[in-house]
Design a protein around this motif. Structure first.
Motif, PDB file in Angstrom:
ATOM      1  N   SER A 419      19.296 -28.783  12.267  1.00 27.76           N
ATOM      2  CA  SER A 419      18.056 -28.870  11.836  1.00 27.76           C
ATOM      3  C   SER A 419      17.664 -27.950  10.726  1.00 27.76           C
ATOM      4  CB  SER A 419      16.987 -28.758  12.659  1.00 27.76           C
ATOM      5  OG  SER A 419      16.919 -27.163  13.074  1.00 27.76           O
ATOM      6  N   GLY A 420      18.758 -26.981  10.543  1.00 30.17           N
ATOM      7  CA  GLY A 420      18.279 -25.857   9.487  1.00 30.17           C
ATOM      8  C   GLY A 420      17.196 -24.740   9.826  1.00 30.17           C
ATOM      9  N   LEU A 421      16.859 -24.856  11.121  1.00 25.66           N
ATOM     10  CA  LEU A 421      15.926 -23.975  11.447  1.00 25.66           C
ATOM     11  C   LEU A 421      16.626 -23.224  12.593  1.00 25.66           C
ATOM     12  CD1 LEU A 421      13.147 -26.561  12.284  1.00 25.66           C
ATOM     13  CD2 LEU A 421      13.419 -25.348  10.295  1.00 25.66           C
ATOM     14  N   SER A 422      15.713 -21.905  12.751  1.00 23.31           N
ATOM     15  CA  SER A 422      15.960 -20.911  13.713  1.00 23.31           C
ATOM     16  C   SER A 422      15.773 -21.411  15.159  1.00 23.31           C
ATOM     17  CB  SER A 422      15.367 -19.561  13.461  1.00 23.31           C
ATOM     18  OG  SER A 422      13.974 -19.681  13.641  1.00 23.31           O
ATOM     19  N   GLU A 423      16.100 -20.970  16.120  1.00 25.20           N
ATOM     20  CA  GLU A 423      15.789 -21.472  17.503  1.00 25.20           C
ATOM     21  C   GLU A 423      14.407 -21.294  17.848  1.00 25.20           C
ATOM     22  OE1 GLU A 423      16.733 -20.593  22.230  1.00 25.20           O
ATOM     23  OE2 GLU A 423      18.100 -19.539  20.650  1.00 25.20           O
ATOM     24  N   GLU A 424      13.605 -20.305  17.160  1.00 18.96           N
ATOM     25  CA  GLU A 424      12.343 -20.095  17.213  1.00 18.96           C
ATOM     26  C   GLU A 424      11.562 -20.810  16.426  1.00 18.96           C
ATOM     27  OE1 GLU A 424       8.949 -16.306  16.694  1.00 18.96           O
ATOM     28  OE2 GLU A 424      11.225 -15.922  16.305  1.00 18.96           O
ATOM     29  N   GLU A 425      12.119 -21.097  15.141  1.00 21.69           N
ATOM     30  CA  GLU A 425      11.148 -22.079  14.575  1.00 21.69           C
ATOM     31  C   GLU A 425      11.424 -23.550  14.913  1.00 21.69           C
ATOM     32  OE1 GLU A 425      12.116 -20.006  10.158  1.00 21.69           O
ATOM     33  OE2 GLU A 425      13.508 -21.319  10.918  1.00 21.69           O
ATOM     34  N   PHE A 426      12.553 -24.030  15.524  1.00 24.50           N
ATOM     35  CA  PHE A 426      12.731 -25.190  15.906  1.00 24.50           C
ATOM     36  C   PHE A 426      11.836 -25.543  17.238  1.00 24.50           C
ATOM     37  CE2 PHE A 426      14.626 -28.255  18.468  1.00 24.50           C
ATOM     38  CZ  PHE A 426      14.921 -29.485  17.529  1.00 24.50           C
ATOM     39  N   ASN A 427      11.855 -24.511  18.174  1.00 24.71           N
ATOM     40  CA  ASN A 427      10.969 -24.557  19.279  1.00 24.71           C
ATOM     41  C   ASN A 427       9.571 -24.537  19.114  1.00 24.71           C
ATOM     42  OD1 ASN A 427      13.249 -24.570  21.145  1.00 24.71           O
ATOM     43  ND2 ASN A 427      13.084 -22.353  21.341  1.00 24.71           N
ATOM     44  N   GLU A 428       9.131 -23.819  18.226  1.00 23.17           N
ATOM     45  CA  GLU A 428       7.653 -23.932  17.886  1.00 23.17           C
ATOM     46  C   GLU A 428       7.473 -25.076  17.040  1.00 23.17           C
ATOM     47  OE1 GLU A 428       3.761 -23.308  16.975  1.00 23.17           O
ATOM     48  OE2 GLU A 428       5.215 -21.885  18.259  1.00 23.17           O
ATOM     49  N   LEU A 429       8.082 -25.977  16.317  1.00 22.10           N
ATOM     50  CA  LEU A 429       7.940 -27.034  15.549  1.00 22.10           C
ATOM     51  C   LEU A 429       7.864 -28.336  16.683  1.00 22.10           C
ATOM     52  CD1 LEU A 429       7.020 -28.297  13.038  1.00 22.10           C
ATOM     53  CD2 LEU A 429       9.450 -28.412  12.216  1.00 22.10           C
ATOM     54  N   TYR A 430       9.080 -28.278  17.399  1.00 23.96           N
ATOM     55  CA  TYR A 430       9.290 -29.625  18.087  1.00 23.96           C
ATOM     56  C   TYR A 430       9.038 -29.446  19.767  1.00 23.96           C
ATOM     57  CZ  TYR A 430      11.232 -31.291  13.621  1.00 23.96           C
ATOM     58  OH  TYR A 430      11.452 -31.712  12.389  1.00 23.96           O
ATOM     59  N   LEU A 431       8.938 -28.171  20.201  1.00 20.96           N
ATOM     60  CA  LEU A 431       9.039 -28.304  21.618  1.00 20.96           C
ATOM     61  C   LEU A 431       7.851 -27.427  21.852  1.00 20.96           C
ATOM     62  CD1 LEU A 431      12.823 -27.416  22.168  1.00 20.96           C
ATOM     63  CD2 LEU A 431      11.693 -29.502  22.326  1.00 20.96           C
ATOM     64  N   SER A 432       7.179 -26.792  21.524  1.00 15.16           N
ATOM     65  CA  SER A 432       6.066 -26.156  21.787  1.00 15.16           C
ATOM     66  C   SER A 432       4.866 -27.042  22.333  1.00 15.16           C
ATOM     67  CB  SER A 432       5.462 -25.226  20.969  1.00 15.16           C
ATOM     68  OG  SER A 432       4.942 -25.676  19.773  1.00 15.16           O
ATOM     69  N   TRP A 433       4.711 -28.027  22.087  1.00 18.97           N
ATOM     70  CA  TRP A 433       3.594 -29.191  22.328  1.00 18.97           C
ATOM     71  C   TRP A 433       3.941 -30.079  23.426  1.00 18.97           C
ATOM     72  CZ3 TRP A 433       4.743 -33.939  20.831  1.00 18.97           C
ATOM     73  CH2 TRP A 433       5.615 -34.020  19.739  1.00 18.97           C
ATOM     74  N   VAL A 434       5.092 -30.185  23.868  1.00 24.63           N
ATOM     75  CA  VAL A 434       5.596 -31.156  24.720  1.00 24.63           C
ATOM     76  C   VAL A 434       6.542 -30.903  25.428  1.00 24.63           C
ATOM     77  CG1 VAL A 434       7.301 -32.243  22.847  1.00 24.63           C
ATOM     78  CG2 VAL A 434       6.210 -33.649  24.678  1.00 24.63           C
ATOM     79  N   ASN A 435       6.604 -31.297  26.713  1.00 26.45           N
ATOM     80  CA  ASN A 435       7.650 -31.071  27.763  1.00 26.45           C
ATOM     81  C   ASN A 435       8.802 -32.059  27.973  1.00 26.45           C
ATOM     82  OD1 ASN A 435       6.654 -28.622  28.691  1.00 26.45           O
ATOM     83  ND2 ASN A 435       5.249 -29.711  30.009  1.00 26.45           N
ATOM     84  N   VAL A 436      10.096 -31.704  27.463  1.00 22.18           N
ATOM     85  CA  VAL A 436      11.070 -32.768  27.558  1.00 22.18           C
ATOM     86  C   VAL A 436      12.356 -32.379  28.144  1.00 22.18           C
ATOM     87  CG1 VAL A 436      10.385 -33.575  25.225  1.00 22.18           C
ATOM     88  CG2 VAL A 436      12.166 -31.951  25.331  1.00 22.18           C
ATOM     89  N   GLU A 437      13.184 -33.032  28.680  1.00 21.71           N
ATOM     90  CA  GLU A 437      14.254 -32.645  29.437  1.00 21.71           C
ATOM     91  C   GLU A 437      15.568 -33.358  28.982  1.00 21.71           C
ATOM     92  OE1 GLU A 437      15.150 -33.251  34.067  1.00 21.71           O
ATOM     93  OE2 GLU A 437      13.532 -31.724  33.653  1.00 21.71           O
ATOM     94  N   ALA A 438      16.665 -33.082  28.759  1.00 18.31           N
ATOM     95  CA  ALA A 438      17.670 -33.684  28.440  1.00 18.31           C
ATOM     96  C   ALA A 438      18.975 -32.659  28.012  1.00 18.31           C
ATOM     97  CB  ALA A 438      17.668 -34.705  27.162  1.00 18.31           C
TER      98      ALA A 438
END
Length: 579
Positions: A419-438
């Motif tokens: 994604s070209g993002l840091s782990e913190e940036e990625f989590n904030e953008l894609y995972l902070s608002w929804v619960n996913v599991e895979a």
């Protein structure tokens, strides 16, 4: 534009019935509902709000990627009879023996049955005995005694409406409450003072019934939220001036209250649909709905080939909320992340905090200009051409050296790196608002489905428009539509993995029984299939499916009709006003 039209308000039942279709005896249901309301509440209803379920003919799981879809309203619907409550009507009200009091539900309301509270609701449901009567009232974050006194402006300045919705254990009334939120927030700002002279929501009695099977993929939840929103608008005198498009937006926001990140297809189909037509609904750069006549649905020519859609319930219950972290919401995240990574691999600039969609990536790849508020609109011909070409570019997301039978997903760590993002940036953008599991995220397969399915929608639309110019629906036209439906099912099953063994079996049996085409409809993982069948073959088709599909073997009469039935496109949501 269909979305700009007002909500139909009928005062003649003949007008209502003529718009709903012909496969169901609507008059009996509406009359029974009105009589039962009077039996329970001691007076006639003031309104009946109707919202149909919908069948998505093609275009599955692409609305939240902002690609167009092709649904139609079905004749099965949710009906809510309702009326404002007067002092005389609640004076004789007796709570049901199994009904929790407001005190039990909230744990902080002194009066167990405060029927005189602003906006208090008594909601009953005829659909099943497991749905008990419910009572609730909107609150502004303060005790009832505080609300009934004269609160100061300071007391309520920062308060918001409260209607308890437990997203972890959704009860039927949660969808009624969800519809209520939109009316409260739009017309009764929580910062306004509640006194004896200021406007406040009206207490209401409501009785719900419906024929849309829950968890079937026919969007019973959206129909319930739309009908609830309409009922509260009608009772509070707020229907005038509300367009169909505005109702769609309200219903979308309302359904998010129960934890569903909806793309808007379900609500738009339930609200905007017209008789004998499907809707080509687009979401980018803004919501728009184009009625498209369906082949054979209105032709009276003896030479034409008439066809209907048959809905078959797999009897596997699909609950979007319960399984969202491994299914629905996971797919939303996968399509969003695949859009970012595909853009980067195509040399397209994406902002660090931008949650770009696959539709936006396609537009930039096609050279669409950025304008105020988003991206310029791309005409259908250019969009179709782009979808035909971008399939090759999606191969850039396939893990290097991997074949179709190998693992094509990537781990979370690999996805973050791509994604070209840091782990913190990625989590904030894609995972902070929804619960996913895979364990693996299927970026390649999901994006391949989305682009190919979006192209099939445009091809389906083209066939229907071409057929509309002729008074005859040919066999080849129906075969073309059926082939697109079959391709869609294959993609849903193999690429998007939103089918299940029962849906795969039902669609196979449908084709063997003579359907032109058959596919799952709705979110998938259970629920219903939709099959295009010659009108003259409906009875024999249903008989063949009953014999071949094991869960139907012991079903007869009305029980069988509940799970497999023919339907024609119905009109959208409306309100009947008693005079």
């Amino acid at each position: 534009m269909a979305a700009s039209l007002p909500i139909p308000i009928y005062t003649s039942l003949d007008e209502v019935y003529s718009s709903l279709g012909t496969a169901t005896n609507h008059a009996v249901r509406w009359n029974d509902l009105a009589e039962e309301f009077e039996n329970r509440f001691g007076r006639k209803p003031a309104f009946i709000a109707r919202a149909p379920g919908r069948v998505n003919l093609i275009g599955e799981h692409i609305d939240y990627a902002l690609f167009g879809v092709f649904p139609a309203a079905v004749e099965r619907d949710i009906l809510i009879a309702c009326a404002p409550r007067s002092a005389s009507s609640y004076a004789s009200y007796t709570p049901a023996s199994n009904e929790p009091s407001m005190e039990q539900e909230r744990g902080r309301v002194a009066d167990p049955e405060p029927l005189h509270l602003p906006g208090f609701v008594v909601a009953e449901n005829l659909r099943h005995e497991k749905y008990p009567r419910k009572t609730f009232a909107p609150m502004r974050g303060m005790s009832t005694s505080k609300l009934l006194d004269e609160p100061t402006e300071e007391d309520v300045r920062a308060e918001e409406w409260m209607l308890d919705i437990d997203k972890g254990r959704l009860a039927w009334e949660s969808y009624v409450k969800a519809g209520y939120y939109g009316v409260l927030n739009r017309f009764f700002p929580p910062t306004s003072l509640v006194t004896t002279t200021n406007p406040h929501p009206i207490p209401v009695d409501m009785l719900v019934t419906g024929t849309v099977p829950a968890g079937s993929g026919l969007s019973s939840s959206a129909a319930m939220v739309v009908a609830s929103t309409l009922a509260f608008l009608a009772v509070n005198g707020k229907l005038q001036g509300i367009s169909k498009g505005e109702l769609v937006e309200m219903a979308m926001e309302n359904e998010q209250r129960v934890g569903v990140n909806s793309g808007g297809m379900d609500q738009a189909a339930s609200v905007i649909s017209t008789t004998n037509s499907a809707l080509h609904i687009t979401f980018f750069p803004k919501l728009a709905a184009e009625p498209i006549p369906l082949p054979g649905s209105v032709s009276s020519s003896a030479a034409s080939s008439h066809a209907v859609f048959i809905i078959a319930n797999s009897l596997v219950v699909s609950d979007k909320v319960v399984h969202s972290k491994t299914r629905y919401n996971l797919r939303v995240v996968e399509t969003l992340v695949s859009a970012r990574i595909l853009a980067l691999r195509l040399g397209i600039s994406v902002g660090k905090n931008e949650k770009v969609t696959l539709r936006e990536v396609l537009g930039r790849w096609l050279g669409a200009k950025e304008v105020k508020g988003g991206q310029e609109e791309v005409d259908v011909e250019k969009l179709r051409d782009g979808l035909e070409r971008i399939g090759e570019e999606v191969e850039k997301l396939r893990p290097e050296g991997k074949g179709d039978e190998e693992e094509l997903g990537v781990t979370l760590g690999e996805m973050i790196q791509m994604s070209g993002l840091s782990e913190e940036e990625f989590n904030e953008l894609y995972l902070s608002w929804v619960n996913v599991e895979a364990t693996h995220f299927q970026l390649y397969k999901r994006s391949k489905h989305v682009f190919s399915e979006a192209l099939r929608v445009l091809q389906f639309r083209d066939v229907c428009l071409r057929s509309a110019t002729s008074s005859i629906t040919t066999q080849s036209t129906l075969e073309e539509l059926g082939a697109l439906m079959n391709e869609s099912q294959e993609s849903c099953s193999k690429l998007f993995e939103c089918s299940c063994p029962e849906l795969d079996e039902l669609t196979r049996l449908a084709r063997e029984a003579g359907a032109y085409g058959s596919r799952l409809t709705g979110a998938g993982w259970g629920g219903c299939t939709v099959s295009l069948v010659a009108e003259s073959d409906v009875d024999s088709f249903i008989s063949k499916i009953k014999k071949a599909y094991a869960p139907y073997h012991n079903l007869e009469g009305e029980a069988l009709h509940e799970v497999i039935f023919a339907t024609k496109p119905s009109s959208g949501a409306c309100v009947y006003k008693f005079e």
